[in-house]
Design an enzyme around this catalytic site. Structure first.
Site, PDB file in Angstrom:
ATOM      1  NE  ARG A  24      10.643  -1.855   2.794  1.00  0.00           N
ATOM      2  CZ  ARG A  24       9.590  -2.296   3.454  1.00  0.00           C
ATOM      3  NH1 ARG A  24       9.601  -2.369   4.771  1.00  0.00           N
ATOM      4  NH2 ARG A  24       8.514  -2.713   2.810  1.00  0.00           N
ATOM      5  CG  ASP A  65      -0.997   8.989   3.279  1.00  0.00           C
ATOM      6  OD1 ASP A  65      -0.434   7.886   3.491  1.00  0.00           O
ATOM      7  OD2 ASP A  65      -0.867   9.967   4.029  1.00  0.00           O
ATOM      8  N   GLY A  66      -0.394   6.106   1.124  1.00  0.00           N
ATOM      9  CA  GLY A  66       0.807   5.565   0.491  1.00  0.00           C
ATOM     10  C   GLY A  66       2.088   6.288   0.894  1.00  0.00           C
ATOM     11  N   GLY A  69       0.818  -1.215   0.000  1.00  0.00           N
ATOM     12  CA  GLY A  69       0.000   0.000   0.000  1.00  0.00           C
ATOM     13  C   GLY A  69       0.845   1.255   0.000  1.00  0.00           C
ATOM     14  NE  ARG A  70       3.401   2.164   5.310  1.00  0.00           N
ATOM     15  CZ  ARG A  70       3.576   2.565   6.528  1.00  0.00           C
ATOM     16  NH1 ARG A  70       3.828   3.805   6.763  1.00  0.00           N
ATOM     17  NH2 ARG A  70       3.498   1.708   7.522  1.00  0.00           N
ATOM     18  CG  ASP A 100       6.749  -4.342   6.452  1.00  0.00           C
ATOM     19  OD1 ASP A 100       7.521  -3.893   5.576  1.00  0.00           O
ATOM     20  OD2 ASP A 100       5.567  -4.626   6.221  1.00  0.00           O
ATOM     21  CG  ASP A 154       0.621  -8.048   6.671  1.00  0.00           C
ATOM     22  OD1 ASP A 154       0.176  -8.632   7.671  1.00  0.00           O
ATOM     23  OD2 ASP A 154       0.781  -6.821   6.622  1.00  0.00           O
ATOM     24  CG  ASN A 155       4.166  -6.662   8.727  1.00  0.00           C
ATOM     25  OD1 ASN A 155       4.097  -6.214   7.582  1.00  0.00           O
ATOM     26  ND2 ASN A 155       3.568  -6.093   9.741  1.00  0.00           N
TER      27      ASN A 155
END
Ligand code: AMP
Ligand code: MG
Length: 521
Positions: free
Chosen positions: A192, A134-135, A102-103, A279, A269-270
């Site tokens: 990253r 908002d990303g 998402g970001r 993350d 998801d992490n």
């Protein structure tokens, strides 16, 4: 700036045919092409020269305008096709459906010295996976991610890396503590770097949609590129793959326990499929040794992701991955057997890790119990984990327990808490410690050297990152550089840096950013 681009993820896996950058569900695709948002006034805050060199960049490159433009998304590097990945995940124990980058925007893969590196911007704008957000990312959380990923690498903990930290020049609205007090903060972008950013959730999303074809494609891609040791071509390779992921995950989480790192949001998801710490959000470092501590305010009630629970959460997450891979393995028993082996292997790995921290050269049957008694004793009064283990190395077999306790005193936050009862428990533990090291008869300098290789002197204490953030907010980046350099050698004595070998100052005890963090970053 020249980079040896060698994309595979977006070349070998199915793309979302829809190029509309609007929030939506994306099916039967591993990613969607996106273009980063144009930052209004990009500027450089900090570069990890080491990571730049891994990518084949020189000083001329990382001081160039080109560098700032590419690593803030102002410009697309020629030959690259940026994209956001589609993944799902279990958040705080519940299936959350599609999440995705998402970001985060993946820029390209670079091949240098036979090493593959994926480069990913965090905070470079919206993607189809941004949902209602908002990303973007703010400076404070970007500093924390940039410094901590590099610090973890130098501690020897498997992790994603960070190449650069830039300001976008834009303002970002955040409600930092979810208390209705939103404020504008400086927008920032971290680049990253990791062999891959694939997560457990990338597999889960296909399994949840019974999309066996794409799950298989993703598994085969991952094995081909990142698990070359898996050579078999039968269905068994997915089981081998699961075993390998389990190995790496277990190793990673035991390393977290070794250095006192609390991830804070171990949602599936992490969880990197490569067993890398990924993350960095509301993470934190144990200062007072407290197995129940979590830095994440969102998890304050349940404390699901507390320090002491991390190894079992890793197992819970592996169950979810196993559930996803079941679609390909098609037999429950071998997956269940693999999962059943986790606990005994965790115990073994943990005891081995703690033996090293304690400076033991030999193994004894009751080491497990002895370690447990240390953990209980450490929790009796507020005791700084990092300082304790570092000072333990200065204890000599000749020291009487009383003298040894004297040496350990700087690790206690409030010396008045060391009452007769607590003191007696420590004396008892130290008596056994003395017996053990006398029995081993290893020269104390040798033992100390061995211990100092696994017990860091310097970690990124929560308040240290906050001091760097406060200064950077005012435009002073010197502390970022100082901490970056300090944490490159966390096991070395650095006499001029001794002030960072100290307990958390009292002002930081309850300060937002030092002991409390939210996911709002
Ligand atoms: P996290 O808790 O940071 O791992 O994020 C969970 C999910 O929310 C991921 O899919 C992220 O990409 C997404 N996310 C978090 N923050 C933002 C943001 N500011 N804008 C868009 N998506 C976000
Ligand atoms: Mg995440």
């Amino acid at each position: 700036m020249k980079l040896n681009i060698n994309d595979t993820f977006n070349k070998e896996l199915p793309a979302d045919p829809n190029n509309n950058n609007v929030p939506r569900q994306v099916f039967e695709a591993c990613f969607s092409y996106v273009t980063p948002k144009t930052p209004s006034q990009p500027s450089l805050v900090h570069v990890s020269k080491e990571v730049a060199q891994l990518l084949g960049l020189s000083e001329k490159d990382w001081t160039s305008k080109d560098f700032i433009e590419v690593f803030t998304g102002a410009k697309t590097q020629e030959g690259s096709q940026p994209f956001a990945m589609c993944y799902g995940g279990h958040q705080f124990g519940h299936w959350a459906g599609q999440l995705g980058d998402g970001r985060a925007i993946n820029l390209m893969e670079v091949l240098n010295n036979n090493q593959r590196w994926a480069l990913q911007l965090k905070g470079a704008g919206e993607t189809p996976y941004s949902r209602r957000a908002d990303g973007l990312a703010v400076l404070r959380s970007s500093i924390r991610e940039h410094l901590c990923s590099e610090a973890m690498h130098h501690l020897g903990v498997p992790t994603t890396r960070s190449l650069s930290l830039c300001l976008s020049g834009d303002e970002v609205l955040r409600d930092m503590m979810y208390d209705g007090r939103s404020a504008y903060e400086k927008g920032a972008i971290v680049c990253r770097v990791s062999p891959s950013f694939i997560r457990f959730g990338n597999f889960q999303i296909f399994a949840s949609r019974k999309d066996k074809k794409n799950l298989e494609k993703l598994c085969d891609y991952t094995i081909r590129h990142f698990f070359p040791e898996i050579k078999n071509n039968t269905k068994n390779r997915y089981l081998d793959f699961f075993h390998a992921v389990m190995d790496r995950t277990l190793k990673m989480v035991v390393e977290w326990q070794r250095v006192g790192f609390v991830h804070g949001v171990m949602n599936t998801d992490n969880m990197s499929i490569l067993g890398l710490t990924i993350d960095y959000g509301p993470y934190g470092w144990l200062e007072g040794y407290d197995r129940d501590w979590t830095p994440n305010t969102t998890d304050r009630q349940q404390k699901r992701y507390r320090f002491g629970n991390q190894p079992m959460i890793a197992l819970w997450n592996l169950y979810q991955l196993a559930n996803a891979l079941f679609l390909l393995v098609e037999e429950a028993k071998p997956l269940e057997d693999a999962l059943a082996s986790y606990r005994p292997r965790l115990m073994q790995a943990k005891i081995k890790m703690m033996r090293n921290k304690l400076g033991f050269f030999t193994e004894k049957e009751n080491d497990g119990l002895y370690i447990e008694s240390l953990e209980n004793t450490l929790a009796l009064i507020e005791t700084d984990m990092t300082i304790f283990f570092r000072l333990l190395a200065s204890i000599d077999g000749k020291d009487q327990p009383k003298e040894a306790l004297e040496k350990l005193q700087p690790a206690f936050y409030h010396i008045n808490d060391l009452n007769a009862e607590v003191r007696a428990t420590w004396i008892n533990w130290l008596e056994k410690y003395r017996e053990r090291i006398q029995e081993e008869g290893i020269a104390s300098t040798l033992r100390k050297d061995k211990m100092n290789l696994v017990n860091p002197k310097y970690v990124l204490r929560n308040y240290m990152a906050q001091l760097a953030i406060d200064a950077a907010d005012k435009g002073d980046y010197t502390l970022i550089e100082t901490l970056y350099e300090l944490l490159k050698k966390p096991y070395d004595e650095q006499p001029e840096m001794e002030k960072w070998f100290a307990k958390r100052p009292e002002w930081a005890r309850h300060k937002v950013g030092c002991s409390m963090l939210s996911c709002s970053s």
